[in-house]
Design an enzyme around this catalytic site. Sequence first.
Site, short mmCIF file in Angstrom:
data_model
loop_
_atom_site.label_atom_id
_atom_site.label_comp_id
_atom_site.label_asym_id
_atom_site.label_seq_id
_atom_site.Cartn_x
_atom_site.Cartn_y
_atom_site.Cartn_z
N LEU A 21 -30.50 16.12 35.36
CA LEU A 21 -30.91 14.76 35.75
C LEU A 21 -29.81 14.03 36.49
CD1 LEU A 21 -32.71 13.73 32.49
CD2 LEU A 21 -33.73 14.20 34.70
N SER A 22 -28.61 14.64 36.53
CA SER A 22 -27.47 13.94 37.15
C SER A 22 -27.70 13.62 38.63
CB SER A 22 -26.20 14.76 36.97
OG SER A 22 -25.88 14.81 35.60
N LYS A 69 -17.49 24.27 31.40
CA LYS A 69 -16.64 23.14 30.98
C LYS A 69 -15.23 23.57 30.56
CE LYS A 69 -20.26 19.90 29.55
NZ LYS A 69 -20.69 18.95 28.51
N ASN A 90 -15.86 17.71 31.81
CA ASN A 90 -17.21 17.58 32.38
C ASN A 90 -17.21 16.78 33.67
OD1 ASN A 90 -16.89 14.94 31.42
ND2 ASN A 90 -19.09 14.73 31.10
N ASP A 105 -17.91 12.96 28.04
CA ASP A 105 -18.89 13.10 26.95
C ASP A 105 -18.48 12.23 25.76
OD1 ASP A 105 -20.68 14.89 28.20
OD2 ASP A 105 -19.43 16.61 27.69
N GLY A 131 -19.89 22.39 20.86
CA GLY A 131 -19.16 21.71 21.93
C GLY A 131 -19.24 20.20 21.83
N TYR A 215 -31.79 14.51 22.88
CA TYR A 215 -32.60 13.54 23.66
C TYR A 215 -33.96 14.09 24.04
CZ TYR A 215 -30.19 16.21 27.28
OH TYR A 215 -29.65 17.22 28.02
P1 NAP Z 1 -23.67 23.99 20.59
O1 NAP Z 1 -22.28 24.03 21.08
O2 NAP Z 1 -24.55 25.18 20.72
O3 NAP Z 1 -23.62 23.55 19.03
C1 NAP Z 1 -24.80 23.45 18.29
C2 NAP Z 1 -24.48 23.05 16.85
O4 NAP Z 1 -25.74 22.89 16.18
C3 NAP Z 1 -23.68 24.10 16.08
O5 NAP Z 1 -22.74 23.47 15.23
C4 NAP Z 1 -24.77 24.79 15.24
O6 NAP Z 1 -24.36 25.21 13.97
C5 NAP Z 1 -25.71 23.64 14.98
N1 NAP Z 1 -27.04 24.13 14.65
C6 NAP Z 1 -27.94 24.72 15.48
N2 NAP Z 1 -29.05 25.02 14.80
C7 NAP Z 1 -28.85 24.63 13.50
C8 NAP Z 1 -29.63 24.65 12.32
N3 NAP Z 1 -30.86 25.15 12.32
N4 NAP Z 1 -29.11 24.11 11.21
C9 NAP Z 1 -27.87 23.59 11.20
N5 NAP Z 1 -27.06 23.53 12.28
C10 NAP Z 1 -27.55 24.04 13.43
O7 NAP Z 1 -24.49 22.80 21.29
P2 NAP Z 1 -23.96 21.43 21.91
O8 NAP Z 1 -23.66 21.66 23.36
O9 NAP Z 1 -22.89 20.88 21.04
O10 NAP Z 1 -25.28 20.53 21.87
C11 NAP Z 1 -25.87 20.11 20.65
C12 NAP Z 1 -27.09 19.24 20.95
O11 NAP Z 1 -26.67 18.05 21.62
C13 NAP Z 1 -28.13 19.88 21.89
O12 NAP Z 1 -29.42 19.52 21.42
C14 NAP Z 1 -27.89 19.21 23.23
O13 NAP Z 1 -29.06 19.13 24.01
C15 NAP Z 1 -27.43 17.83 22.81
N6 NAP Z 1 -26.53 17.17 23.77
C16 NAP Z 1 -26.77 15.88 24.07
C17 NAP Z 1 -25.92 15.21 24.92
C18 NAP Z 1 -26.19 13.77 25.28
O14 NAP Z 1 -25.56 13.28 26.23
N7 NAP Z 1 -27.04 13.07 24.59
C19 NAP Z 1 -24.81 15.87 25.47
C20 NAP Z 1 -24.58 17.20 25.12
C21 NAP Z 1 -25.45 17.86 24.26
P3 NAP Z 1 -23.20 26.31 13.69
O15 NAP Z 1 -21.94 25.51 13.64
O16 NAP Z 1 -23.62 26.87 12.39
O17 NAP Z 1 -23.26 27.27 14.84
#
Ligand code: NAP
Length: 270
Positions: A21-22, A69, A90, A105, A131, A215
């Site tokens: 979306l950027s 990143k 980022n 972020d 992350g 989101y």
């Molecule tokens: P990531 O690096 O893949 O980390 C995901 C985390 O979620 C890990 O700690 C993982 O657990 C945990 N997880 C996944 N499934 C799980 C479950 N069933 N039960 C418990 N923990 C679970 O992902 P990320 O990049 O940090 O992104 C995380 C979320 O944030 C995504 O939905 C992404 O779309 C959203 N996001 C939003 C923004 C924003 O600007 N609003 C920005 C970035 C990301 P483990 O530690 O056990 O692997």
Amino acid sequence: MGIDGATELYGIIGNPVAHSLSPAMHNAAFQALGLNKVYVAFPVADVAGAMTGLRALGVKGASVTIPHKQAVIPFLDAIDPVAARIGAVNTLVVEEGIIRGLNTDWVGANRALAEALPLAGKTILVLGAGGSARAIGFGLLEEGARVLLASRTPEKGRKLASELGIDWLPLAEAGRNPVDAVVNATSVGMAPAVDASPLPQAAFQKVPVVMDIVYSPLTTRLLREAREAGCQTVDGLAMLLYQGVAQFEAWTGLAAPVDVMREVLMKRFG
Ligand code: NAP
């Protein structure tokens, strides 16, 4: 404003980037302020080549997304100290061929949460050890908050908590003790698994503010239940918006047209 010989180029490098979306958000912001700038998506496999290309072509700035990143860091000329601590960049600002790396972020997450409560001195429980949890954890510490981390996989969670210098607890124990706010930085609740929530309902008695960075959907089960329990909530659009706002401001030195940028995101997610 039409594209001409003086148009300045910005973009996003990642893989894939077609659904980002950027471009819509930043082009709307450039247009709103009448800036002769354009922002495009660059699908990139070769990070080293892309960084050389940015310099050579005089691209003025770029967003960096998954999976690059971390990979861009060795190719930077300078890095913001918080981005260096997080170990992820980022945002690239390019001035006279010098590429500076930032991480907005954490800035976006802090600004989103700060709309609900002042962060300094508050106890904030971050869920997740990926992350986003990493960037948010470092960012909250930067703001003077006391941070706790809860996550699913103990080794991964403990490792991040130790890097942050904070306590870790199992996700199953999150919400048992009172905190000032919880931030869900796991992907739990994200479409298509929209019926999942990282916290039991009982936790909301002990948490006045709940933020979800997921989101899609905008109202996750976590936020719906938190609202029903009377908590103040912050949705994932706020972080997405404010990380982009911080990028825009780093590139232009101007106050971003926040409402214009929010409207672009709301059209997609609202
Ligand atoms: P990531 O690096 O893949 O980390 C995901 C985390 O979620 C890990 O700690 C993982 O657990 C945990 N997880 C996944 N499934 C799980 C479950 N069933 N039960 C418990 N923990 C679970 O992902 P990320 O990049 O940090 O992104 C995380 C979320 O944030 C995504 O939905 C992404 O779309 C959203 N996001 C939003 C923004 C924003 O600007 N609003 C920005 C970035 C990301 P483990 O530690 O056990 O692997």
